[in-house]
Structures are given as structure tokens and as C-alpha cells.
Design an enzyme around this catalytic site. Structure first.
Site, PDB file in Angstrom:
ATOM      1  N   GLY A 167     -50.086  -4.288 -20.215  1.00 56.34           N
ATOM      2  CA  GLY A 167     -49.712  -5.510 -20.941  1.00 56.34           C
ATOM      3  C   GLY A 167     -48.897  -6.431 -20.048  1.00 56.34           C
ATOM      4  O   GLY A 167     -48.127  -5.963 -19.213  1.00 56.34           O
ATOM      5  N   GLY A 218     -42.094  -2.355 -29.405  1.00 53.56           N
ATOM      6  CA  GLY A 218     -41.401  -1.140 -28.993  1.00 53.56           C
ATOM      7  C   GLY A 218     -42.130   0.045 -29.581  1.00 53.56           C
ATOM      8  O   GLY A 218     -41.809   0.488 -30.682  1.00 53.56           O
ATOM      9  N   ARG A 257     -43.847 -11.536 -25.509  1.00 55.02           N
ATOM     10  CA  ARG A 257     -44.396 -11.280 -24.163  1.00 55.02           C
ATOM     11  C   ARG A 257     -44.751 -12.550 -23.419  1.00 55.02           C
ATOM     12  O   ARG A 257     -44.960 -12.517 -22.202  1.00 55.02           O
ATOM     13  CB  ARG A 257     -45.642 -10.406 -24.280  1.00 55.02           C
ATOM     14  CG  ARG A 257     -45.334  -8.993 -24.563  1.00 55.02           C
ATOM     15  CD  ARG A 257     -46.275  -7.978 -23.977  1.00 55.02           C
ATOM     16  NE  ARG A 257     -47.645  -8.308 -23.829  1.00 55.02           N
ATOM     17  CZ  ARG A 257     -48.660  -7.534 -24.235  1.00 55.02           C
ATOM     18  NH1 ARG A 257     -48.405  -6.399 -24.853  1.00 55.02           N
ATOM     19  NH2 ARG A 257     -49.892  -7.868 -24.013  1.00 55.02           N
ATOM     20  N   ASP A 278     -40.757  -3.502 -23.007  1.00 60.84           N
ATOM     21  CA  ASP A 278     -40.223  -2.375 -23.786  1.00 60.84           C
ATOM     22  C   ASP A 278     -39.079  -1.627 -23.091  1.00 60.84           C
ATOM     23  O   ASP A 278     -38.382  -0.844 -23.737  1.00 60.84           O
ATOM     24  CB  ASP A 278     -41.342  -1.368 -24.089  1.00 60.84           C
ATOM     25  CG  ASP A 278     -42.378  -1.917 -25.046  1.00 60.84           C
ATOM     26  OD1 ASP A 278     -42.139  -2.979 -25.644  1.00 60.84           O
ATOM     27  OD2 ASP A 278     -43.436  -1.279 -25.191  1.00 60.84           O
TER      28      ASP A 278
HETATM   29  O1  F6P Z   1     -46.150  -2.239 -23.792  1.00 58.44           O
HETATM   30  C1  F6P Z   1     -45.662  -3.398 -24.356  1.00 58.44           C
HETATM   31  C2  F6P Z   1     -46.198  -3.629 -25.719  1.00 58.44           C
HETATM   32  O2  F6P Z   1     -45.642  -4.854 -25.959  1.00 58.44           O
HETATM   33  C3  F6P Z   1     -45.903  -2.632 -26.826  1.00 58.44           C
HETATM   34  O3  F6P Z   1     -44.617  -2.709 -27.368  1.00 58.44           O
HETATM   35  C4  F6P Z   1     -46.969  -2.981 -27.838  1.00 58.44           C
HETATM   36  O4  F6P Z   1     -47.249  -1.918 -28.713  1.00 58.44           O
HETATM   37  C5  F6P Z   1     -48.111  -3.261 -26.959  1.00 58.44           C
HETATM   38  O5  F6P Z   1     -47.596  -3.781 -25.754  1.00 58.44           O
HETATM   39  C6  F6P Z   1     -49.123  -4.182 -27.573  1.00 58.44           C
HETATM   40  O6  F6P Z   1     -50.022  -4.572 -26.602  1.00 58.44           O
HETATM   41  P1  F6P Z   1     -51.440  -5.254 -26.849  1.00 58.44           P
HETATM   42  O7  F6P Z   1     -51.423  -5.860 -28.208  1.00 58.44           O
HETATM   43  O8  F6P Z   1     -51.535  -6.254 -25.764  1.00 58.44           O
HETATM   44  O9  F6P Z   1     -52.430  -4.165 -26.725  1.00 58.44           O
END
Ligand code: F6P
Length: 345
Positions: A10, A170, A279, A127
Site C-alpha cells: 500500500g 490499522g 494514505r 500503520d
Molecule cells: O497497510 C496499510 C493499510 O492502510 C491497512 O491499515 C489497511 O487495512 C490496508 O492498508 C488497506 O489497503 P488497500 O485498501 O489498499 O488494500
């Protein structure tokens, strides 16, 4: 030297700052930096972007990643390892700098230990759950965004005598929830690390309201369980699907908590889910500095032949630690939980 740089997993604010710092440090010593597009896929498919001075100019403050990201794992793809090894050998890479979260660090460790590929890791994630480093870049920005949201939720909650639950990211650890709860003055927090029964939260909120408060704010990490005094406890999933790593897609703990607490207290409740807002966008100054320090360190590791290591922040120092120790996720430091608890109830 020719050094490949990739971003995997991510995204998070500060990735471009690492790319810029690593490429600049390499170039200043006469070395070449090459971007590998979309994580390890770019290496396996030999999809490259030259990271010359013009390409890395003006990117320090930009969120996202100019070289793209993916969760491509060569260990899970047919011929993935062979393709990666061939690319390293035939295209003459002397080092690969992989910027990623715990899964990327584990892949990067295996590629070094099992395949002999000269890899270096840089820990990223909002995270803050990568072991071996005190803080990852991206985390400070996410905490700032969540804290800003809490400030805004306070004024509307107070105007309407409401309970508002803020759901933040998280999955495995509650760092964002915990830090934003402290910074944003929340009245309770639920974390993936341990269960907090809804009855306990409701009692604390009732005591708070009996003492004169007319609203309350709770922060919930998406990976926290909905837990009851009976011992019943479950994670709330957004749907039945799983992500590329096989994890269930999470989401919904905020709404579930709000409805349970409303039933127990009678307080009118609302929920806000911050999601990917945490993010995206520009990194804080703190994250830009941390990311820049990581980028310089990773490039120096490459130049010094310090492979199989990850740049890390220990206290105030940037060091490099062996990737062999990066085997798990980092859960919250209980010192912060104790501080947060002083303000609940
Ligand atoms: O690893 C970071 C994070 O933001 C997690 O907290 C979350 O569960 C995940 O990425 C979600 O990522 P995506 O929706 O991009 O798969």
C-alpha cells in the site's frame, strides 16, 4: 553501481521523498538509480524508469509514488524468482532498494538470504507496524489527518449532544488509533491488540456524561474486535473477500461499536470512516525528514555493500538492522495506552 529502487504494498505519504533522497545520494557518488515500476513486478517484467535528476525534481512533497506500487510477490508467481534473478544478473543491478511494509520486508529478506540478491529494505506504512524500527514514515501524516478529523468531529458532536465513533486504519496494530486518540483528545479507543468490551466503554461514557459532558468521541482501529463482557468477540469484515496477502477486507467496526454503545447508553450516535484519506496527499514535514533520512541511509548501505539490511530509526538515530530480524508485526507500545487511559471516562 546500478541500483534499482522499488515501492511495494500500500502507498503512503513520503515514498517519493525516499526515492528522491536515495537517487540523489547515489548520483552524488557517481552511481545510477533506476526505478522498478510497481514493486517487484517491475523487476520481474523488466519495466524500468530512469531516475535521473529531472525525474526526481519537485517530488519531495508529493504523496503516492512516481514509480507505482503493487503487492506482486515473486514467491507466489510462476517463475517469479527466476525472472527476478535473471533481471538482476542480465540488467546488471548491483543493489535493489525495496521500500515497503512488513510483507515487502519479508520478501526482501528471503531474496537476500535464499537467492543471494543484494537487497536493502526501507520500512514504510501509515500503520507503523514494521518491527525493527521505532517509526515508519507515513505514520505521522496519517496521525495528523486523523487528529484533524477528531478536532472537527468534536465541534459537531458537542453541538448535537452526540457520540461519534471515528474508524481509522490499522489492521494488525492500533498505532494510528492510539496516537490520534491522544492527540485529538478522544474519550476512548479500541485497538486490535486487546479487546475492550462495549459494556466497559458504555460505563465510562455514562460516567463522563454524568460528570457534565454532553458528547463523546471514540476512535476505533479497523482491526479491533467488537467485544462483549460475555467474552464474545469478533472482527468486523467489510465483505467476504480477501486482499492480495490473504487478509480479510476489514471495515465496519466503527458502525458496529456506535450501534452497540447507543443501545447501552441511549446516546445518539454517528460514525465517520477515514479510509484512504489517511494514505493520500502531502506528507508532513516530520515524514519528509524521516523519509529523506531513510533514503540517504539506504543509498549508503548500497554503496557500502551493506546488503540484507533495513534502514531503521532507533531513538533519534538512523541505523541499519539485519532484515533477518524482520519476521513479525509491531504492536502498540503499552506506555502510550497508559497515557491515553488517563483521559477516558
Ligand atoms: O497497510 C496499510 C493499510 O492502510 C491497512 O491499515 C489497511 O487495512 C490496508 O492498508 C488497506 O489497503 P488497500 O485498501 O489498499 O488494500
Amino acid at each position: 553501481m546500478k541500483v534499482g529502487i522499488l515501492t511495494a504494498g500500500g502507498d503512503c505519504p513520503g515514498l517519493n521523498a525516499v526515492i528522491r533522497a536515495a537517487a540523489r545520494t547515489l548520483q552524488q557518488e557517481g552511481h545510477e538509480a533506476v526505478g522498478l515500476k510497481s514493486g517487484y513486478r517491475g523487476l520481474a517484467k523488466r519495466d524500468y524508469i530512469p531516475l535521473d535528476r529531472t525525474k526526481i525534481r519537485g517530488i519531495l512533497h508529493l504523496g503516492g509514488t512516481i514509480i507505482g506500487t503493487s503487492s506482486y510477490n515473486p514467491y507466489r508467481e510462476e517463475d517469479g524468482i527466476q525472472l527476478v534473478k535473471q533481471a538482476v544478473e542480465e540488467d546488471g543491478f548491483d543493489a535493489i532498494i525495496a521500500i515497503g511494509g512488513e510483507h515487502t520486508m519479508m520478501m526482501t529478506r528471503r531474496l537476500y538470504l535464499e537467492e543471494g540478491i543484494p537487497t536493502i529494505g526501507v520500512p514504510k506504512t501509515i500503520d507503523n507496524d514494521v518491527v525493527g524500527t521505532d517509526f515508519t514514515f507515513g505514520f505521522d501524516t496519517a496521525v495528523q489527518i486523523a487528529s484533524d478529523a477528531l478536532d472537527r468531529l468534536h465541534t459537531t458532536a458537542a453541538s448535537h449532544d452526540r457520540l461519534i465513533v471515528l474508524e481509522v486504519m490499522g489492521r494488525n496494530s492500533g498505532w494510528i488509533a492510539l496516537f490520534s486518540a491522544i492527540a485529538g483528545g478522544a474519550d476512548g479507543v479500541v485497538l486490535p491488540e486487546f479487546d475492550t468490551p462495549v459494556e466497559e466503554i458504555a460505563e465510562k461514557l455514562k460516567a463522563r456524561h454524568e460528570a457534565g459532558a454532553n458528547f463523546s468521541i471514540i476512535v476505533a482501529a479497523e482491526g479491533a474486535n467488537l467485544a462483549f463482557a460475555s467474552g464474545d468477540s469478533r472482527q468486523i469484515r467489510a465483505n467476504e473477500s480477501t486482499d492480495d496477502y490473504g487478509y480479510p477486507r476489514l471495515g465496519g467496526i466503527g458502525a458496529a461499536l456506535a450501534s452497540e454503545i447507543e443501545a447501552l447508553t441511549g446516546y445518539e450516535s454517528r460514525v465517520t470512516v477515514l479510509g484512504h484519506l489517511q494514505r493520500g496527499g502531502t506528507p508532513t514535514a516530520t515524514d519528509r525528514i524521516l523519509a529523506t533520512r531513510y533514503g540517504v541511509q539506504a543509498a549508503e548501505c548500497a554503496i557500502n555493500g551493506d546488503f540484507g539490511h533495513m534502514a531503521a530509526l532507533i531513538g533519534n538515530d538512523i541505523v541499519s538492522v539485519p532484515l533477518s530480524g524482520i519476521t513479525d508485526v509491531k504492536t502498540v507500545d503499552m506506555q502510550y495506552v497508559e497515557v491515553a487511559r488517563k483521559f477516558f471516562g
